[in-house]
Design a protein around this motif. Sequence first.
Motif, PDB file in Angstrom:
ATOM      1  N   ALA A  54       0.840  -1.197   0.000  1.00 26.14           N
ATOM      2  CA  ALA A  54       0.000   0.000   0.000  1.00 26.14           C
ATOM      3  C   ALA A  54       0.879   1.252   0.000  1.00 26.14           C
ATOM      4  N   CYS A  55       0.263   2.406  -0.168  1.00 27.76           N
ATOM      5  CA  CYS A  55       0.998   3.671  -0.254  1.00 27.76           C
ATOM      6  C   CYS A  55       1.407   4.198   1.118  1.00 27.76           C
ATOM      7  N   VAL A  56       2.326   5.142   1.088  1.00 25.73           N
ATOM      8  CA  VAL A  56       2.680   5.956   2.242  1.00 25.73           C
ATOM      9  C   VAL A  56       2.102   7.340   1.988  1.00 25.73           C
ATOM     10  N   VAL A  57       1.402   7.903   2.971  1.00 19.60           N
ATOM     11  CA  VAL A  57       0.705   9.184   2.806  1.00 19.60           C
ATOM     12  C   VAL A  57       1.385  10.240   3.675  1.00 19.60           C
ATOM     13  N   LEU A  58       1.776  11.365   3.053  1.00 15.47           N
ATOM     14  CA  LEU A  58       2.530  12.394   3.753  1.00 15.47           C
ATOM     15  C   LEU A  58       1.921  13.775   3.541  1.00 15.47           C
ATOM     16  N   ARG A  59       1.569  14.453   4.631  1.00 18.33           N
ATOM     17  CA  ARG A  59       1.095  15.836   4.531  1.00 18.33           C
ATOM     18  C   ARG A  59       2.313  16.746   4.443  1.00 18.33           C
ATOM     19  N   VAL A  60       2.324  17.663   3.473  1.00 19.50           N
ATOM     20  CA  VAL A  60       3.503  18.491   3.221  1.00 19.50           C
ATOM     21  C   VAL A  60       3.154  19.985   3.239  1.00 19.50           C
ATOM     22  N   THR A  61       4.190  20.797   3.381  1.00 21.02           N
ATOM     23  CA  THR A  61       4.036  22.247   3.313  1.00 21.02           C
ATOM     24  C   THR A  61       4.543  22.738   1.959  1.00 21.02           C
ATOM     25  N   THR A  62       4.370  24.026   1.720  1.00 18.90           N
ATOM     26  CA  THR A  62       4.875  24.617   0.479  1.00 18.90           C
ATOM     27  C   THR A  62       6.205  25.314   0.694  1.00 18.90           C
ATOM     28  N   HIS A  63       6.666  25.380   1.935  1.00 16.40           N
ATOM     29  CA  HIS A  63       7.795  26.236   2.241  1.00 16.40           C
ATOM     30  C   HIS A  63       8.649  25.666   3.370  1.00 16.40           C
ATOM     31  N   MET A  64       9.855  26.231   3.504  1.00 12.27           N
ATOM     32  CA  MET A  64      10.715  25.955   4.642  1.00 12.27           C
ATOM     33  C   MET A  64      10.533  27.084   5.660  1.00 12.27           C
ATOM     34  N   GLY A  65      11.123  26.880   6.834  1.00 13.17           N
ATOM     35  CA  GLY A  65      11.114  27.938   7.835  1.00 13.17           C
ATOM     36  C   GLY A  65      10.000  27.798   8.846  1.00 13.17           C
ATOM     37  N   GLY A  66       9.919  28.779   9.730  1.00 15.36           N
ATOM     38  CA  GLY A  66       8.896  28.752  10.764  1.00 15.36           C
ATOM     39  C   GLY A  66       9.164  27.666  11.788  1.00 15.36           C
ATOM     40  N   GLU A  67       8.111  27.207  12.430  1.00 16.28           N
ATOM     41  CA  GLU A  67       8.238  26.215  13.501  1.00 16.28           C
ATOM     42  C   GLU A  67       8.522  24.805  12.988  1.00 16.28           C
ATOM     43  N   VAL A  68       8.429  24.597  11.665  1.00 13.32           N
ATOM     44  CA  VAL A  68       8.709  23.259  11.129  1.00 13.32           C
ATOM     45  C   VAL A  68      10.021  23.233  10.340  1.00 13.32           C
ATOM     46  N   GLU A  69      10.647  24.391  10.140  1.00 11.25           N
ATOM     47  CA  GLU A  69      11.907  24.503   9.404  1.00 11.25           C
ATOM     48  C   GLU A  69      11.845  23.710   8.099  1.00 11.25           C
ATOM     49  N   THR A  70      12.657  22.642   7.972  1.00 14.96           N
ATOM     50  CA  THR A  70      12.681  21.865   6.725  1.00 14.96           C
ATOM     51  C   THR A  70      11.932  20.539   6.855  1.00 14.96           C
ATOM     52  N   GLY A  71      11.222  20.349   7.972  1.00 13.90           N
ATOM     53  CA  GLY A  71      10.716  19.027   8.315  1.00 13.90           C
ATOM     54  C   GLY A  71       9.441  18.558   7.660  1.00 13.90           C
ATOM     55  N   CYS A  72       8.785  19.390   6.851  1.00 14.01           N
ATOM     56  CA  CYS A  72       7.520  18.965   6.237  1.00 14.01           C
ATOM     57  C   CYS A  72       7.573  19.037   4.714  1.00 14.01           C
ATOM     58  N   LEU A  73       8.771  18.842   4.179  1.00 14.53           N
ATOM     59  CA  LEU A  73       8.965  18.792   2.733  1.00 14.53           C
ATOM     60  C   LEU A  73       9.657  17.476   2.371  1.00 14.53           C
ATOM     61  N   LEU A  74       9.585  17.086   1.108  1.00 18.81           N
ATOM     62  CA  LEU A  74      10.292  15.894   0.640  1.00 18.81           C
ATOM     63  C   LEU A  74      11.644  16.308   0.084  1.00 18.81           C
ATOM     64  N   TRP A  75      12.710  15.659   0.575  1.00 18.48           N
ATOM     65  CA  TRP A  75      14.071  15.972   0.154  1.00 18.48           C
ATOM     66  C   TRP A  75      14.667  14.772  -0.573  1.00 18.48           C
ATOM     67  N   THR A  76      15.634  15.030  -1.427  1.00 19.57           N
ATOM     68  CA  THR A  76      16.208  13.995  -2.281  1.00 19.57           C
ATOM     69  C   THR A  76      16.767  12.799  -1.508  1.00 19.57           C
ATOM     70  N   PRO A  77      17.536  12.986  -0.427  1.00 16.88           N
ATOM     71  CA  PRO A  77      18.031  11.808   0.299  1.00 16.88           C
ATOM     72  C   PRO A  77      16.905  10.904   0.811  1.00 16.88           C
ATOM     73  N   GLY A  78      15.830  11.511   1.327  1.00 21.00           N
ATOM     74  CA  GLY A  78      14.711  10.717   1.821  1.00 21.00           C
ATOM     75  C   GLY A  78      14.035   9.931   0.717  1.00 21.00           C
ATOM     76  N   CYS A  79      13.818  10.588  -0.429  1.00 19.54           N
ATOM     77  CA  CYS A  79      13.180   9.904  -1.565  1.00 19.54           C
ATOM     78  C   CYS A  79      14.086   8.807  -2.118  1.00 19.54           C
ATOM     79  N   THR A  80      15.405   9.039  -2.083  1.00 21.78           N
ATOM     80  CA  THR A  80      16.356   8.034  -2.559  1.00 21.78           C
ATOM     81  C   THR A  80      16.327   6.798  -1.668  1.00 21.78           C
ATOM     82  N   LEU A  81      16.379   7.010  -0.350  1.00 25.34           N
ATOM     83  CA  LEU A  81      16.333   5.862   0.562  1.00 25.34           C
ATOM     84  C   LEU A  81      14.981   5.149   0.456  1.00 25.34           C
ATOM     85  N   PHE A  82      13.916   5.929   0.281  1.00 23.42           N
ATOM     86  CA  PHE A  82      12.586   5.346   0.075  1.00 23.42           C
ATOM     87  C   PHE A  82      12.626   4.372  -1.093  1.00 23.42           C
ATOM     88  N   GLY A  83      13.205   4.800  -2.201  1.00 27.03           N
ATOM     89  CA  GLY A  83      13.265   3.953  -3.391  1.00 27.03           C
ATOM     90  C   GLY A  83      14.059   2.678  -3.167  1.00 27.03           C
TER      91      GLY A  83
END
Length: 306
Positions: free
Chosen positions: A66-95
């Motif tokens: 089944a799929c993995v479902v992830l709620r994401v933001t449109t931006h960096m910064g604020g109280e979540v900094e970089t933590g709610c976006l998809l980054w290349t290392p994460g997608c690579t390890l996912f694959g």
Amino acid sequence: FPPPSNTRQKLLKLILKELQSGTWAATDDDLFEACVSGLGAAGSGLEEVGGVSYDGYQCLEVTNEACVVLRVTTHMGGEVETGCLLWTPGCTLFGLIALGLLDDHFHGHVLELGSGTGLAGLCVGRHCGRNIERLTLTDGMPLVVSNLQHNVDATSSLEALAIPCEVSLLNWTEPSCPVLEEHPADVIIGTDVVYDLTAIDPLVSLLETLLNKRGSTSAAASSSSSSSPRSRDPCAILAIAHRSAATIEAFKKALGASTLILEELRFSEETWEQVRTWTCLAQDYNSLIAGVGVDDDSPPLGVHIY
């Protein structure tokens, strides 16, 4: 789960292009109007939660699962900094996990450091659920941890994970996580955790503490019962972006001064092309790929797997 706004915009444009191509004998006026209206409402679908603007969901398919479902933001910064976006290392390890290329490494209790959206950790839960006993996802930002729990729940709503999955706040400089006291980690994963020079020493110190704790526990368990099979050695699997050669060297130097052993995992060109299916979903994919080949140490897709 509504998709991110840029995905919706691309889809609406494709539909409009097809409707205007002259291929169809008759154009559905209601569909045309709905597409135009949707393009004009760009950004109106943002979800405000706890002061954070979320922009829909990314749903990533795990091969034969089944799929993995992830709620994401449109931006960096604020109280979540970089933590709610998809980054290349994460997608690579996912694959790599989704393709089953790291199956031999996963067992027992799997811990993810700096989980962010939970991309890699939830892929472990989906793909390796029958081979592991427990999964713990952690991050050091309270609002990121809140979204992380949301993603676990959203993913589980499609199909329950096969193993217990806990979410916890974990500060690398002052690590305190009750579940780790009761269930030491056998395998640690982390993606894009080496990007800040000031975070390298705390990260290496934490890895050393956690892996040595499990190593001591395993050795004690083996010696206490001669009939028990020897436990598999604890290990960490890290996907690290090659953004700065100096940062990579600083990480290797810190590891060299520790009791940990570093090994870079290598894969074929064919494998990297398969992994690209997921890696291209990352918001920094194009910029990271642009740096591949700039120096001799830059890896395929701009990501080291240790």
